[in-house]
Design a protein around this motif. Structure first.
Motif, PDB file in Angstrom:
ATOM      1  N   ASP A   1      -3.330  10.005  11.105  1.00  0.00           N
ATOM      2  CA  ASP A   1      -4.627  10.535  11.061  1.00  0.00           C
ATOM      3  C   ASP A   1      -5.388  10.248  12.298  1.00  0.00           C
ATOM      4  O   ASP A   1      -6.746  10.086  12.449  1.00  0.00           O
ATOM      5  CB  ASP A   1      -5.389   9.700   9.939  1.00  0.00           C
ATOM      6  N   ASN A   2      -4.678   9.975  13.489  1.00  0.00           N
ATOM      7  CA  ASN A   2      -5.357   9.762  14.595  1.00  0.00           C
ATOM      8  C   ASN A   2      -5.578  10.841  15.364  1.00  0.00           C
ATOM      9  O   ASN A   2      -4.807  11.519  15.805  1.00  0.00           O
ATOM     10  CB  ASN A   2      -4.471   8.676  15.700  1.00  0.00           C
ATOM     11  N   LYS A   3      -6.837  11.331  15.621  1.00  0.00           N
ATOM     12  CA  LYS A   3      -7.378  12.374  16.333  1.00  0.00           C
ATOM     13  C   LYS A   3      -6.980  12.330  17.878  1.00  0.00           C
ATOM     14  O   LYS A   3      -6.594  13.573  18.357  1.00  0.00           O
ATOM     15  CB  LYS A   3      -8.770  12.611  16.139  1.00  0.00           C
TER      16      LYS A   3
ATOM     17  N   PRO B   1      -6.494  14.032   7.268  1.00  0.00           N
ATOM     18  CA  PRO B   1      -8.091  13.427   7.661  1.00  0.00           C
ATOM     19  C   PRO B   1      -8.087  11.973   7.517  1.00  0.00           C
ATOM     20  O   PRO B   1      -7.223  11.439   7.038  1.00  0.00           O
ATOM     21  CB  PRO B   1      -8.853  14.116   6.600  1.00  0.00           C
ATOM     22  N   HIS B   2      -9.133  11.626   8.175  1.00  0.00           N
ATOM     23  CA  HIS B   2      -9.428   9.908   8.219  1.00  0.00           C
ATOM     24  C   HIS B   2     -10.705   9.613   7.557  1.00  0.00           C
ATOM     25  O   HIS B   2     -11.563  10.145   7.791  1.00  0.00           O
ATOM     26  CB  HIS B   2      -9.363   9.511   9.796  1.00  0.00           C
ATOM     27  N   ILE B   3     -10.596   8.833   6.506  1.00  0.00           N
ATOM     28  CA  ILE B   3     -11.829   8.353   5.767  1.00  0.00           C
ATOM     29  C   ILE B   3     -11.957   6.703   6.271  1.00  0.00           C
ATOM     30  O   ILE B   3     -13.111   6.601   6.627  1.00  0.00           O
ATOM     31  CB  ILE B   3     -11.758   8.611   4.291  1.00  0.00           C
ATOM     32  N   ASP B   4     -11.065   6.135   6.127  1.00  0.00           N
ATOM     33  CA  ASP B   4     -11.299   4.720   5.731  1.00  0.00           C
ATOM     34  C   ASP B   4      -9.626   4.332   6.164  1.00  0.00           C
ATOM     35  O   ASP B   4      -8.856   4.773   5.242  1.00  0.00           O
ATOM     36  CB  ASP B   4     -11.720   4.243   4.515  1.00  0.00           C
TER      37      ASP B   4
ATOM     38  N   ILE C   1      -2.931   6.758   0.535  1.00  0.00           N
ATOM     39  CA  ILE C   1      -3.304   8.052  -0.189  1.00  0.00           C
ATOM     40  C   ILE C   1      -3.260   9.208   0.373  1.00  0.00           C
ATOM     41  O   ILE C   1      -2.356  10.188  -0.081  1.00  0.00           O
ATOM     42  CB  ILE C   1      -4.663   7.744  -0.987  1.00  0.00           C
ATOM     43  N   LEU C   2      -3.841   9.330   1.689  1.00  0.00           N
ATOM     44  CA  LEU C   2      -3.786  10.758   2.273  1.00  0.00           C
ATOM     45  C   LEU C   2      -2.373  11.069   3.055  1.00  0.00           C
ATOM     46  O   LEU C   2      -1.730  12.286   2.982  1.00  0.00           O
ATOM     47  CB  LEU C   2      -4.836  10.756   3.476  1.00  0.00           C
ATOM     48  N   LEU C   3      -1.767  10.074   3.313  1.00  0.00           N
ATOM     49  CA  LEU C   3      -0.341  10.202   3.834  1.00  0.00           C
ATOM     50  C   LEU C   3       0.714  10.538   2.834  1.00  0.00           C
ATOM     51  O   LEU C   3       1.639  11.232   3.228  1.00  0.00           O
ATOM     52  CB  LEU C   3       0.201   8.749   4.507  1.00  0.00           C
TER      53      LEU C   3
ATOM     54  N   THR D   1     -18.766   4.193  -1.286  1.00  0.00           N
ATOM     55  CA  THR D   1     -19.088   5.816  -0.694  1.00  0.00           C
ATOM     56  C   THR D   1     -17.884   6.333  -0.238  1.00  0.00           C
ATOM     57  O   THR D   1     -17.483   7.763  -0.306  1.00  0.00           O
ATOM     58  CB  THR D   1     -20.087   5.421   0.313  1.00  0.00           C
ATOM     59  N   ASN D   2     -17.003   5.610   0.421  1.00  0.00           N
ATOM     60  CA  ASN D   2     -15.858   6.474   1.308  1.00  0.00           C
ATOM     61  C   ASN D   2     -14.994   6.931   0.102  1.00  0.00           C
ATOM     62  O   ASN D   2     -14.283   7.943   0.276  1.00  0.00           O
ATOM     63  CB  ASN D   2     -15.144   5.156   2.044  1.00  0.00           C
ATOM     64  N   LEU D   3     -14.665   5.924  -0.855  1.00  0.00           N
ATOM     65  CA  LEU D   3     -13.798   6.551  -1.983  1.00  0.00           C
ATOM     66  C   LEU D   3     -14.108   8.021  -2.573  1.00  0.00           C
ATOM     67  O   LEU D   3     -13.319   8.749  -2.770  1.00  0.00           O
ATOM     68  CB  LEU D   3     -13.956   5.407  -2.985  1.00  0.00           C
ATOM     69  N   LYS D   4     -15.556   8.237  -2.478  1.00  0.00           N
ATOM     70  CA  LYS D   4     -15.847   9.440  -3.192  1.00  0.00           C
ATOM     71  C   LYS D   4     -15.558  10.632  -2.269  1.00  0.00           C
ATOM     72  O   LYS D   4     -15.500  11.736  -2.582  1.00  0.00           O
ATOM     73  CB  LYS D   4     -17.391   9.352  -3.308  1.00  0.00           C
ATOM     74  N   LYS D   5     -15.196  10.395  -1.036  1.00  0.00           N
ATOM     75  CA  LYS D   5     -14.916  11.327   0.033  1.00  0.00           C
ATOM     76  C   LYS D   5     -13.504  11.811  -0.025  1.00  0.00           C
ATOM     77  O   LYS D   5     -12.865  12.854   0.404  1.00  0.00           O
ATOM     78  CB  LYS D   5     -15.184  11.007   1.591  1.00  0.00           C
ATOM     79  N   LEU D   6     -12.668  10.951  -1.009  1.00  0.00           N
ATOM     80  CA  LEU D   6     -11.230  11.017  -1.030  1.00  0.00           C
ATOM     81  C   LEU D   6     -10.823  12.580  -1.495  1.00  0.00           C
ATOM     82  O   LEU D   6      -9.765  13.156  -1.353  1.00  0.00           O
ATOM     83  CB  LEU D   6     -10.598  10.067  -1.838  1.00  0.00           C
TER      84      LEU D   6
END
Ligand code: F6R
Length: 605
Positions: free
Chosen positions: A545-547, A562-565, A571-573, A432-437
């Protein structure tokens, strides 16, 4: 490396050769050349630099001829100049070559002893002169065959003959060679991409094989010159286009495509309704996998290193990684229960292909994670996991890196689940988290303006450092690799905890240091390492990704992704680092899509 093309047609071929050479420029862009046959004369034109220059020459003095060969070069033997540019021609033949003739010095000596003169410093010219000698007593095919027997090393060759004006001969050992078919026109080319605008019907030569084309037919021969038949494949259509569209460079286009390419990749593997991953037919029973060995080069190696952290975190399998050029020469103890995974965008990287061959020779089942599914590595693997990124043209790999990471992560989740290393709830949560990527990637790209400001900090820098811990460490390596290849600025990627063991000595007032600090178990440790850099005058560019983390005055520049997991933070960095390298290169006026000394597909050792 280098790219070769050959066309036998019923109409003039030079324009199509130039168009194909433009597509092959990713393999080399030091110099370019073309040879066509007109009135039984070999008409050779060459330039140093890009295909554009060759096009200008042809515009002023067109080359006619319904048969011809072309070449783009990435210099191995001899400096990149007009003399060393291919084709290499004698009175009788003209040759284009991709690869390296390892015994060229020896052959040169023998030929020189016979009074034969050389014009260039290349290894390729020995091929031209050996064929020329053999033609005194043999027909073209036999002459090429006899010449090949004398050569050591790797090659894909395209050859035309002054006195046999309707044929092209192609040969392959080590370097790839595709053959294309069309009505009253046939082709050879270093890859199917170069031929795609002319045909989607392709065959591939295997090692040791030769082909002879006329405009009407193609014949194939094995390594003993016995005629053979070849399968004709129909190339797949691919959504992503090979032009820049509204973008200034392929690289930025490819960076901006990533939300879509990652989305497509996820959709290819993840069943959306059942939240299940469709990876089946493992080459080894997943329960029996003893160890995973991930192998690649450059950026692909960095994706292997990132995946190692994922496999270790989620599965009970031991993981090793290796750089292909090292793997192929190590004294390895192969084990049929190990899963050997070869990662490559192009699927043509010589070292990775050779490492895969070694596994095959040891009766080991192989898996590859590739972008180009028609490539040598994909064709030679027992099990292929495509990354579905679409064609990548910018020499610096961006969307393929994210594609490799996505597929390796998906594979890791599937293995962890089928081996019962994670329970169903955890599996579904990760899927489910992967789909937010894709959406999170889109948000990262929106920070481009901030990254542009960050890029200014590098204009007058003497060097730079990229630091991360855990799975952020390979991303630090990747960020440093992108920056150095695009902007020619020295950059070091380091595990932040390793700084005190030497590299801290490099820190001086104002040195840009990128710190990757996602909110994972390494966060506090990374911050401590960052303080050590601050204390020595390093200029910190902080990505997290630390708010909650407020950016203090010691941090020159901060950026939030953003932070997902935690598992997906590498990947996001990556996104800000790709954009950073791009903008520093722009500010330094560097050739973004074709950095100096490099090529997209590294088909030499
Ligand atoms: C860097 C880069 C190279 C490639 C490497 C392997 O931006 O693109 O380091 O990653 O040459 O290439 P492939 O993935 O085609 O095997």
């Amino acid at each position: 490396m280098c790219g070769i093309i050959g066309i036998a047609s019923n109409k003039p071929v030079s324009i199509n050769i130039i168009n194909s050479l433009k597509k092959l420029e990713y393999r080399g862009y030091d110099s370019a050349g073309i040879a066509t046959l007109t009135d039984n004369t070999i008409n050779e034109k060459k330039c140093s630099g890009r295909v554009e220059e060759l096009e200008k020459i042809l515009f002023k003095t067109p080359s006619n001829g319904n048969i011809g060969i072309g070449h783009v070069r990435w210099a191995t033997h001899g400096v990149p100049n007009i003399t060393n540019a291919h084709p290499h021609s004698s009175e009788q033949v003209s040759v284009v070559h991709n690869g390296i003739i390892e015994n060229s010095d020896e052959i040169k000596k023998e030929l020189k002893a016979k009074g034969i003169k050389f014009k260039s410093q290349t290894d390729t010219e020995v091929v031209t002169l050996l064929i020329t000698e053999a033609l005194k007593e043999n027909k073209p095919l036999e002459s090429v065959f006899k010449t090949l027997k004398k050569l050591k090393g790797s090659f894909a060759l395209g050859i035309i003959f002054k006195n046999f004006s309707n044929i092209i001969i192609g040969a392959r050992r080590g370097s790839p060679l595709a053959v294309g078919y069309s009505k009253e026109e046939n082709y050879i080319g270093s890859d199917s991409y170069a031929l795609k605008s002319m045909t989607n019907k392709i065959s591939y030569l295997e090692d040791g094989e030769l082909c002879l084309l006329t405009k009407d037919e193609v014949s194939f021969y094995d390594e003993r010159l016995k005629k053979i038949n070849k399968k004709i494949l129909t190339l797949s259509e691919n959504g992503s286009s090979a032009d820049k569209g509204e973008y200034k460079h392929f690289m930025v286009k490819e960076i901006f495509e990533q939300p879509d390419t990652v989305k497509e990749c996820i959709e290819e593997y993840v069943d959306s309704s059942k939240k299940n991953i469709n990876i089946l037919n493992f080459p080894i029973d997943p329960q029996k996998i003893n160890k995973i060995i991930l192998i690649g080069c450059g950026t692909a190696y960095n994706s292997c290193l990132t995946a190692k952290y994922w496999f270790e975190e989620l599965t009970s399998i031991d993981v090793e990684i290796d750089i292909a050029s090292e793997f192929r020469y190590r004294n390895l103890k192969f084990n049929a229960k190990n899963l050997y995974i070869f990662v490559s965008q192009s699927g043509e990287t010589a070292d990775t292909a050779a490492a895969l061959d070694i596994c095959k020779k040891n009766n080991i089942k192989t898996c590859s994670v590739v972008n180009v599914i028609e490539s040598t590595i994909a064709r030679n693997s027992d099990w292929v996991l495509p990354i579905h990124a679409g064609i990548e043209i910018g020499v610096a790999s961006t969307k393929a890196f994210l594609g490799q990471l996505t597929v390796l992560y998906i594979l890791c989740l599937k293995l962890a689940f089928v081996r019962k290393d994670i329970d169903e709830k955890t599996y579904v949560k990760h899927v489910t988290n992967l789909k937010k990527l894709p959406d999170a990637i889109k948000k990262c790209i929106k920070s481009e303006n901030n990254v542009q400001l960050m890029a200014k900090e590098f204009i007058s820098a003497k060097g730079s450092m990229f630091l991360g811990r855990g799975p952020s460490f390979p991303i630090a390596l990747e960020g440093a690799l992108k920056l150095k290849e695009l902007s020619y600025l020295h950059a070091e990627g380091y595990p932040a905890g390793e700084m005190k063991h030497g590299p801290l000595a490099l820190i001086e007032e104002g040195l840009p240091v990128i710190v990757l600090a996602p909110m994972d178990k390494y966060f506090e440790k990374t911050i401590s390492n960052m303080q050590e850099v601050i204390a020595r005058g390093g200029k910190i560019l902080f990505i997290t990704d630390n708010k909650k983390e407020s950016l203090n005055e010691n941090i020159r520049f901060g950026l939030r992704v953003p932070h997902i997991d935690n598992l997906l933070s590498p990947i996001l960095l990556t996104l800000p680092l790709q954009m950073l390298a791009y903008h520093v290169a722009l500010l330094k006026n560097c050739d973004v899509d074709k950095p100096r000394n490099l090529a997209k597909s590294v088909t030499v050792e």
